[in-house]
Write an enzyme that holds these catalytic residues in place. Structure first.
Site, PDB file in Angstrom:
ATOM      1  N   ASP A  97      60.181 -32.405  57.213  1.00  0.00           N
ATOM      2  CA  ASP A  97      58.836 -32.710  57.682  1.00  0.00           C
ATOM      3  C   ASP A  97      57.859 -32.667  56.505  1.00  0.00           C
ATOM      4  OD1 ASP A  97      56.352 -32.599  59.471  1.00  0.00           O
ATOM      5  OD2 ASP A  97      57.953 -32.634  60.950  1.00  0.00           O
ATOM      6  N   HIS A 106      51.493 -30.834  59.846  1.00  0.00           N
ATOM      7  CA  HIS A 106      52.500 -31.277  60.804  1.00  0.00           C
ATOM      8  C   HIS A 106      53.723 -30.365  60.772  1.00  0.00           C
ATOM      9  CE1 HIS A 106      55.520 -33.953  62.712  1.00  0.00           C
ATOM     10  NE2 HIS A 106      54.492 -34.507  63.311  1.00  0.00           N
ATOM     11  N   SER A 163      57.017 -35.878  68.235  1.00  0.00           N
ATOM     12  CA  SER A 163      57.168 -34.901  67.153  1.00  0.00           C
ATOM     13  C   SER A 163      57.198 -33.475  67.665  1.00  0.00           C
ATOM     14  CB  SER A 163      55.974 -34.979  66.191  1.00  0.00           C
ATOM     15  OG  SER A 163      56.211 -35.866  65.157  1.00  0.00           O
TER      16      SER A 163
END
Ligand SMILES: *[C@@H]1O[C@H](CO)[C@@H](O)[C@H](O)[C@H]1NC(C)=O
Ligand SMILES: *[C@@H]1O[C@H](CO)[C@@H](O)[C@H](O)[C@H]1NC(C)=O
Ligand SMILES: *[C@@H]1O[C@H](CO)[C@@H](O)[C@H](O)[C@H]1NC(C)=O
Ligand SMILES: *[C@@H]1O[C@H](CO)[C@@H](O)[C@H](O)[C@H]1NC(C)=O
Ligand SMILES: *[C@@H]1O[C@H](CO)[C@@H](O)[C@H](O)[C@H]1NC(C)=O
Length: 759
Positions: free
Chosen positions: A149, A225, A537
């Site tokens: 990620d 994220h 996600s």
């Protein structure tokens, strides 16, 4: 104006276009473009990684003419889980090397996006994960989750290692020092690995002007994220969490004891955050490092058919991980709700769809006629009582809007104009009406509220028919429980599978709307270090945490068996027994193209009774069935002799998936599935079939008798249609039940009378 809004505006405006192209001087002094290409060689021929890399360099040297050019051209050497390299090549060089007999495929570097919708809702994470599995799995303490990620914010409370035992001895990965990242300080017994990959995007040197100032030359997260994803999968317990004033209570990842190894492959870039050259390098390393599963929440806007191919760069990286016993979970993508919008579609990947939770924060809007509408987004602030006006465009937000609440139907591209003008004209609030669920939802301090299209139209009519329209905006309230229907989110990628219609995708659904998890401190709305985020996600690490627990209690299960356990036990209803809907352009009940087997059911997945198993050889046979050439399949086989597909080639219907999908049914077809007993030894399973509309299903045998000698049983399914013309897909199910386990697989069948298709 609050800092959150300006942050968002900054985010949009700070966009710079970066091209990943360099120039080579070629004969005659002309400039010829080189691009990063990925040269994939399949299974590796040497066990010593140094020898693998040496073979890559020598291949490049014979192409480019010198050792120096070879070493300047190479970007990555893939050498642990599989063989291949990324290198700067001109198109002509790429073509030439693709003709080399050892080369399986040469593809340009491809860019992916993280699958978060920028949706800032204030929702709680349900704590329904059962104590039983958590305890049996020791919270996943022996399991290492590889998270590919945007990096990690290591100081987050979610990565505290209180009470964790020593790092599992088999761990061979590393925690790499870098900018603002000190392995001694930042890695611990929770965060055990942190590596970063950037070579095809940026020089590994902060003086590279393409690197944004805000980015870190380390595994530290700048693009918010990865922290959210990692803490959702394996974050430790953190109590008393609140998000923007809403108390959320204790939060934790799916496997709160699991160890986290972060591979930073996504960066602050505009034209694609994550490049495949780095993604597969990280997969290659993760395989060698000893992770127990890989989770990667990426997708690609507007992919071409080639990029979606079964055997694209990401899927082959995943194939090698799976061949090494490491399950790979990926997002179904946020490009729904159209048909064929699901991504990461290879049968060996666990592809995750996103659903909403049973909790929702909503802002009551009361019009002057006393009608109350519950807005989609939450507003925490003082009550507003104001005149309500409608504007067609941001340009109409003039001084006339001062002190008023403005209703608008903006397109996504117009949002920033409205937001920036909102403070200029000192409007009291802004109400966006949107058709799509994944539109921007921001609200804090100033009232920026999202309503759906129908609510917007209702307000518009009220304005048009009232001489002095007014509105009261109250502070958000919590809606809870069965009142809030569970839905597959509109953004969640939908089947059918765009390239391989015999393979059902997505596989499984999990909550992915308003998931609260850790964040970087700068993250908009994350003053308390936690925020709510939506996207496939977010759903993917929810399932990854669960897979970590399942791996702990069933260390001998293959990636396919784990997927089967998830799919066959999934629920078609929400926890209150209410149906799950599909959000989209038309409202309907969710079907397998929305949620695969259904909503993930952790308790049951730990004890599925039977599993549909498969391994690398089954996937090779599936590639045979899909007409891949034998040379190609040879390269992903651990053999030096030509891989021979059976003749005739097998049927695509026979891959032992926990689902049956028949896209082209005309005459009767018969297919085979094999179940392996993982429950009580002497079990008897009986059949329950719910056939799709107009479809006949017969199964032999229709009773399965397992004992200490019989662990695996194959059964044949014959499918025929009564439709006389082409039909849409109809759905049904096939269940084996022993009274205490229901092993259910989805059936998706479409009649095609007018198209001949051989299988
Ligand atoms: C980074 O690049 C600059 C300018 O090209 C160079 O002077 C410096 O030595 C490089 N630093 C590293 C660590 O490679
Ligand atoms: C929980 O947090 C609130 C503020 O966010 C604080 O006032 C309260 O004391 C905290 N409670 C505990 C038990 O830590
Ligand atoms: C709205 O409700 C208030 C208080 O209940 C009442 O006084 C008022 O007349 C109502 N207005 C309309 C338009 O119904
Ligand atoms: C804001 O509104 C003014 C009119 O007052 C308009 O000229 C301007 O273009 C608007 N700004 C944006 C960003 O749309
Ligand atoms: C299995 O499915 C049947 C039919 O839907 C249902 O009645 C039964 O309760 C289920 N059993 C279990 C153990 O879930």
């Amino acid at each position: 104006m609050s800092s959150r809004v300006s942050w968002w505006v900054f985010w949009v405006m700070s966009v710079v276009v970066i091209l990943n192209v360099e120039f080579n001087i070629v004969e005659g002094g002309a400039y010829e473009e080189t691009k990063v290409h990925i040269v994939y060689l399949g299974e590796k021929e040497h066990n010593d990684p140094e020898l693998v890399t040496a073979s890559h360099l020598s291949m490049l040297e014979s192409l480019l003419g010198s050792k120096k050019d070879a070493s300047e051209s190479i970007v990555h050497s893939y050498r642990h889980g599989f063989s291949g390299f990324a290198a700067h090549l001109t198109d002509a060089q790429a073509k030439k090397i693709s003709e080399h007999p050892n080369v399986v495929q040469v593809t340009p570097n491809t860019y992916y996006e993280l699958q978060t919708t920028r949706t800032f809702d204030y929702l709680g994470l349900s704590h329904s994960t059962p104590k039983g599995l958590l305890r049996d799995a020791k919270m996943g303490e022996d399991i290492i989750i590889g998270v590919l990620d945007s990096g990690v914010w290591p100081e987050s409370e979610s990565f505290n290692d209180k009470g964790l035992g020593p790092i599992p001895q088999r761990w061979k990965g590393m925690c790499v020092d870098g900018e603002d990242f000190d392995s001694k300080k930042h890695c611990n017994r929770k965060l055990i690995g942190a590596r970063y990959y950037m070579e095809s995007l940026f020089r590994k040197n902060k003086t590279d002007s393409r690197i944004p100032d805000t980015e870190y030359m380390s595994a530290r997260e700048a693009l918010p994220h990865g922290t959210h994803v990692a803490s959702t999968a394996g974050g430790s317990f953190v109590s008393n969490v609140s998000v923007n004033g809403f108390g959320v209570g204790t939060i934790r990842g799916g496997a709160p004891g699991a160890r986290i190894a972060v591979y930073k492959v996504c960066w602050q870039r505009v034209d694609g955050s994550c490049a495949s050259a780095e993604i597969i390098k990280a997969m290659d390393d993760a395989i060698a490092d000893g992770v127990d599963l890989i989770t990667i929440s990426i997708g690609r806007p507007n992919p071409t058919l080639t990029e979606l191919d079964l055997y694209n760069q990401i899927s082959y990286g995943a194939f090698h991980a799976v061949a090494n016993g490491i399950p790979v979970l990926s997002a179904g993508g946020n490009y729904g709700p159209d048909d064929y919008s699901v991504q990461n579609i290879a049968p060996w990947i666990i592809t995750v769809a996103a659903t909403s939770l049973d909790r929702w924060y909503s802002t009551p809007l009361t019009l002057g006629n006393n009608m109350t509408l519950m807005a989609r987004s939450a507003y925490k602030g003082k009550e507003i009582q104001a005149e309500l006006m409608f504007v067609y465009s941001a340009n109409e937000m003039t001084s006339a809007a001062k002190g008023k609440v403005v209703l608008a139907f903006p397109t996504e591209s117009e949002l920033t104009d409205y937001v920036s003008n909102l403070s200029n004209v000192q409007a009291e609030g802004l109400i966006f009406a949107t058709k799509r669920e994944d539109d921007l939802k921001v609200s804090e301090g100033i009232a920026m509220i999202t309503v759906d299209y129908e609510q917007g139209s209702t307000m518009f009519k009220y304005i048009r028919t009232t001489s002095s329209p007014t509105i009261k905006i109250s502070s958000a309230v919590t809606l809870n429980g069965p009142l809030v229907a569970t839905k597959v989110a509109e953004f969640s990628g939908r089947g059918p599978n765009p390239v391989s219609p015999y393979v059902l995708k997505p596989d499984i659904a999990a909550p992915g709307v308003g998931i609260v998890a850790a964040s970087t401190p700068e993250k908009m709305g994350a003053e308390e270090g936690f925020y709510a985020e939506s996207g496939t996600s977010m759903a993917t690490p929810v399932v990854a945490g669960l897979v970590a627990l399942l791996r702990a209690v069933h260390p001998d299960w293959s990636p396919a068996a784990l997927k089967s356990a998830l799919v066959t036990t999934a629920s078609k209803t929400d926890p209150y027994g209410e149906p799950i809907f599909s959000e989209g352009l038309t409202r309907k009940l969710a079907d397998p193209f929305d949620f695969g087997g259904g909503l993930v059911s952790p308790n049951k997945a730990a004890d599925p009774g039977l599993v549909f198993d498969a391994g690398a050889e089954d996937y090779r046979l599936f590639l045979c069935a899909s007409n891949y050439d034998e040379m190609h399949i040879t390269k992903i086989s651990r053999t030096n002799t030509l891989y021979r597909c059976p003749s005739p080639r097998p049927s695509m219907l026979d891959l032992n998936l926990p689902s049956i999908t028949i896209p082209f049914l005309k005459e009767d077809v018969t297919l085979t599935r094999t179940v392996t007993n993982v429950g009580p030894v002497d079990s008897v399973y009986k059949l329950i079939v719910e056939p799709p509309l107009g479809v006949k299903i017969s199964v032999t045998p229709n009773t399965l008798l397992f004992n200490s000698n019989v662990k695996k049983i194959s059964f044949k399914v014959t499918v025929s249609t009564t439709h006389k013309s082409n039909s849409i897909y109809y759905f049904g199910s096939l269940t084996w039940t022993d009274g205490s386990h229901n092993v259910t697989i989805p059936l998706s069948v479409r009649t095609q009378m007018l198209m001949y298709f051989s299988y």
